[in-house]
Enzyme design. Structure first.
Site, PDB file in Angstrom:
ATOM      1  N   GLY A  38       0.769  -1.233   0.000  1.00  0.00           N
ATOM      2  CA  GLY A  38       0.000   0.000   0.000  1.00  0.00           C
ATOM      3  C   GLY A  38       0.801   1.284   0.000  1.00  0.00           C
ATOM      4  O   GLY A  38       0.304   2.327  -0.414  1.00  0.00           O
ATOM      5  N   ASP A  93       0.611   3.217   4.333  1.00  0.00           N
ATOM      6  CA  ASP A  93      -0.494   3.952   3.717  1.00  0.00           C
ATOM      7  C   ASP A  93      -1.491   4.443   4.756  1.00  0.00           C
ATOM      8  O   ASP A  93      -1.889   5.606   4.749  1.00  0.00           O
ATOM      9  CB  ASP A  93      -1.185   3.072   2.660  1.00  0.00           C
ATOM     10  CG  ASP A  93      -1.512   1.661   3.153  1.00  0.00           C
ATOM     11  OD1 ASP A  93      -1.305   1.363   4.357  1.00  0.00           O
ATOM     12  OD2 ASP A  93      -1.963   0.842   2.338  1.00  0.00           O
ATOM     13  N   ASP A  96      -4.874   2.013  10.933  1.00  0.00           N
ATOM     14  CA  ASP A  96      -6.264   1.652  11.252  1.00  0.00           C
ATOM     15  C   ASP A  96      -6.287   1.189  12.708  1.00  0.00           C
ATOM     16  O   ASP A  96      -6.325   2.017  13.619  1.00  0.00           O
ATOM     17  CB  ASP A  96      -6.719   0.587  10.252  1.00  0.00           C
ATOM     18  CG  ASP A  96      -8.163   0.176  10.408  1.00  0.00           C
ATOM     19  OD1 ASP A  96      -8.913   0.883  11.104  1.00  0.00           O
ATOM     20  OD2 ASP A  96      -8.565  -0.847   9.823  1.00  0.00           O
ATOM     21  N   LYS A 124      -7.253   6.442  10.599  1.00  0.00           N
ATOM     22  CA  LYS A 124      -8.704   6.352  10.788  1.00  0.00           C
ATOM     23  C   LYS A 124      -9.060   6.747  12.216  1.00  0.00           C
ATOM     24  O   LYS A 124      -8.525   6.177  13.176  1.00  0.00           O
ATOM     25  CB  LYS A 124      -9.183   4.927  10.524  1.00  0.00           C
ATOM     26  CG  LYS A 124      -9.366   4.629   9.066  1.00  0.00           C
ATOM     27  CD  LYS A 124     -10.137   3.347   8.873  1.00  0.00           C
ATOM     28  CE  LYS A 124     -10.091   2.928   7.417  1.00  0.00           C
ATOM     29  NZ  LYS A 124     -10.645   1.579   7.221  1.00  0.00           N
ATOM     30  N   PHE A 145     -13.997   2.430   4.430  1.00  0.00           N
ATOM     31  CA  PHE A 145     -13.009   1.687   3.660  1.00  0.00           C
ATOM     32  C   PHE A 145     -12.609   2.518   2.447  1.00  0.00           C
ATOM     33  O   PHE A 145     -13.444   2.866   1.624  1.00  0.00           O
ATOM     34  CB  PHE A 145     -13.546   0.327   3.233  1.00  0.00           C
ATOM     35  CG  PHE A 145     -12.462  -0.556   2.684  1.00  0.00           C
ATOM     36  CD1 PHE A 145     -11.611  -1.244   3.534  1.00  0.00           C
ATOM     37  CD2 PHE A 145     -12.265  -0.659   1.313  1.00  0.00           C
ATOM     38  CE1 PHE A 145     -10.583  -2.024   3.027  1.00  0.00           C
ATOM     39  CE2 PHE A 145     -11.234  -1.442   0.804  1.00  0.00           C
ATOM     40  CZ  PHE A 145     -10.399  -2.123   1.662  1.00  0.00           C
ATOM     41  N   VAL A 146     -11.315   2.840   2.370  1.00  0.00           N
ATOM     42  CA  VAL A 146     -10.848   3.729   1.309  1.00  0.00           C
ATOM     43  C   VAL A 146      -9.906   3.007   0.343  1.00  0.00           C
ATOM     44  O   VAL A 146      -9.246   2.032   0.710  1.00  0.00           O
ATOM     45  CB  VAL A 146     -10.133   4.972   1.892  1.00  0.00           C
ATOM     46  CG1 VAL A 146     -11.131   5.885   2.592  1.00  0.00           C
ATOM     47  CG2 VAL A 146      -9.001   4.577   2.836  1.00  0.00           C
ATOM     48  N   ASP A 152      -5.805  -0.632  -1.922  1.00  0.00           N
ATOM     49  CA  ASP A 152      -6.551  -1.471  -2.861  1.00  0.00           C
ATOM     50  C   ASP A 152      -7.846  -2.008  -2.269  1.00  0.00           C
ATOM     51  O   ASP A 152      -8.042  -2.005  -1.058  1.00  0.00           O
ATOM     52  CB  ASP A 152      -5.699  -2.679  -3.272  1.00  0.00           C
ATOM     53  CG  ASP A 152      -5.627  -3.730  -2.160  1.00  0.00           C
ATOM     54  OD1 ASP A 152      -5.241  -3.355  -1.027  1.00  0.00           O
ATOM     55  OD2 ASP A 152      -5.981  -4.894  -2.391  1.00  0.00           O
ATOM     56  N   ARG A 158      -5.273   0.693  -6.769  1.00  0.00           N
ATOM     57  CA  ARG A 158      -4.062   1.292  -6.178  1.00  0.00           C
ATOM     58  C   ARG A 158      -3.568   2.470  -7.008  1.00  0.00           C
ATOM     59  O   ARG A 158      -2.892   3.359  -6.497  1.00  0.00           O
ATOM     60  CB  ARG A 158      -2.929   0.254  -6.098  1.00  0.00           C
ATOM     61  CG  ARG A 158      -3.176  -0.888  -5.134  1.00  0.00           C
ATOM     62  CD  ARG A 158      -1.875  -1.656  -4.909  1.00  0.00           C
ATOM     63  NE  ARG A 158      -2.101  -2.971  -4.336  1.00  0.00           N
ATOM     64  CZ  ARG A 158      -2.254  -3.223  -3.036  1.00  0.00           C
ATOM     65  NH1 ARG A 158      -2.220  -2.231  -2.168  1.00  0.00           N
ATOM     66  NH2 ARG A 158      -2.441  -4.448  -2.597  1.00  0.00           N
TER      67      ARG A 158
HETATM   68  P1  5GP Z   1      -3.906  -1.862  10.918  1.00  0.00           P
HETATM   69  O1  5GP Z   1      -2.964  -2.958  11.279  1.00  0.00           O
HETATM   70  O2  5GP Z   1      -3.437  -0.493  11.330  1.00  0.00           O
HETATM   71  O3  5GP Z   1      -5.303  -2.138  11.402  1.00  0.00           O
HETATM   72  O4  5GP Z   1      -4.081  -1.885   9.367  1.00  0.00           O
HETATM   73  C1  5GP Z   1      -3.158  -1.354   8.540  1.00  0.00           C
HETATM   74  C2  5GP Z   1      -3.288  -1.986   7.169  1.00  0.00           C
HETATM   75  O5  5GP Z   1      -4.628  -2.395   6.882  1.00  0.00           O
HETATM   76  C3  5GP Z   1      -2.930  -0.958   6.131  1.00  0.00           C
HETATM   77  O6  5GP Z   1      -1.563  -1.017   5.802  1.00  0.00           O
HETATM   78  C4  5GP Z   1      -3.812  -1.362   4.973  1.00  0.00           C
HETATM   79  O7  5GP Z   1      -3.132  -2.314   4.181  1.00  0.00           O
HETATM   80  C5  5GP Z   1      -5.013  -2.040   5.589  1.00  0.00           C
HETATM   81  N1  5GP Z   1      -6.178  -1.128   5.695  1.00  0.00           N
HETATM   82  C6  5GP Z   1      -6.715  -0.585   6.814  1.00  0.00           C
HETATM   83  N2  5GP Z   1      -7.765   0.200   6.515  1.00  0.00           N
HETATM   84  C7  5GP Z   1      -7.893   0.158   5.160  1.00  0.00           C
HETATM   85  C8  5GP Z   1      -8.812   0.806   4.226  1.00  0.00           C
HETATM   86  O8  5GP Z   1      -9.719   1.568   4.555  1.00  0.00           O
HETATM   87  N3  5GP Z   1      -8.604   0.524   2.915  1.00  0.00           N
HETATM   88  C9  5GP Z   1      -7.624  -0.307   2.472  1.00  0.00           C
HETATM   89  N4  5GP Z   1      -7.531  -0.510   1.162  1.00  0.00           N
HETATM   90  N5  5GP Z   1      -6.751  -0.916   3.310  1.00  0.00           N
HETATM   91  C10 5GP Z   1      -6.887  -0.675   4.645  1.00  0.00           C
HETATM   92 MG    MG Z   2      -0.748  -2.048   4.128  1.00  0.00          MG
END
Ligand code: 5GP
Ligand code: MG
Length: 173
Positions: A38, A93, A96, A124, A145-146, A152, A158
């Protein structure tokens, strides 16, 4: 699909983040590590705005595995550069839950870097399950969800130069 952040807004935010990075590190050498897949677009844009001696590397971490649902986190560090005694900036990227960066940092900490900081384009709001907060953030966004600018949905989108929210009708799972 609804545009959340325009190409112009993103470019401005990346420039602002790059300025903050330069203020933080000055002329000191920096190793920047992008989290695949990402961060590739952000990585390409960011490194061209940084003026210090720069090494660029990548590490792979995936948990979404193409869909919007979360799977177990898988980290592949085969491509990661040597970070011992280096100032390291990890670039992702989106932040979350925060679990991806926390697990990555735990792994990288063991490799003896001088320092590790983190930068993300998007954070987020209200989703974090960890104490860590990124050192550099482009935008805080609502919990949607973006896609686009590296992000992606099932390996698509992407390449969009902007960030868009997927509407329920766009989801295939
Ligand atoms: P975390 O471990 O912080 O929950 O998630 C991070 C990863 O989840 C990011 O690097 C990304 O790959 C994926 N992710 C989290 N939210 C989104 C979203 O809204 N859209 C997309 N495409 N990927 C997300
Ligand atoms: Mg990622």
């Amino acid at each position: 699909m609804r545009t959340l952040l325009s190409e112009e807004q993103i470019q401005q935010a990346v420039s602002n983040m790059a300025c903050e990075v330069v203020e933080t590190y000055g002329d000191k050498p920096l190793t920047i590590v992008g989290v695949l897949t990402g961060s590739v677009v952000l990585l390409a844009d960011m490194i061209r705005k940084l003026s210090m001696p720069l090494r660029v590397g990548v590490v792979q971490a995936s948990s979404y595995r193409g869909a919007t649902q979360r799977g177990p986190l898988v980290i592949n560090s085969d491509l990661m550069p040597n970070i011992a005694n280096q100032d390291v900036l990890v670039l992702d990227d989106i932040f979350d839950t925060g679990n991806t960066l926390v697990e990555l940092l735990a792994l990288m900490d063991q490799l003896g870097p001088t320092s590790i900081r983190t930068a993300v384009l998007l954070r987020k709001l209200g989703q974090q399950e960890v104490d860590l907060q990124p050192d550099f953030v482009g935008f805080d966004i609502p919990n949607e969800f973006v896609v686009g600018y590296g992000l992606d949905y099932q390996d698509e989108f992407r390449n969009l130069p902007y960030v868009a929210c997927l509407e329920p009708d766009d989801l295939r799972d």
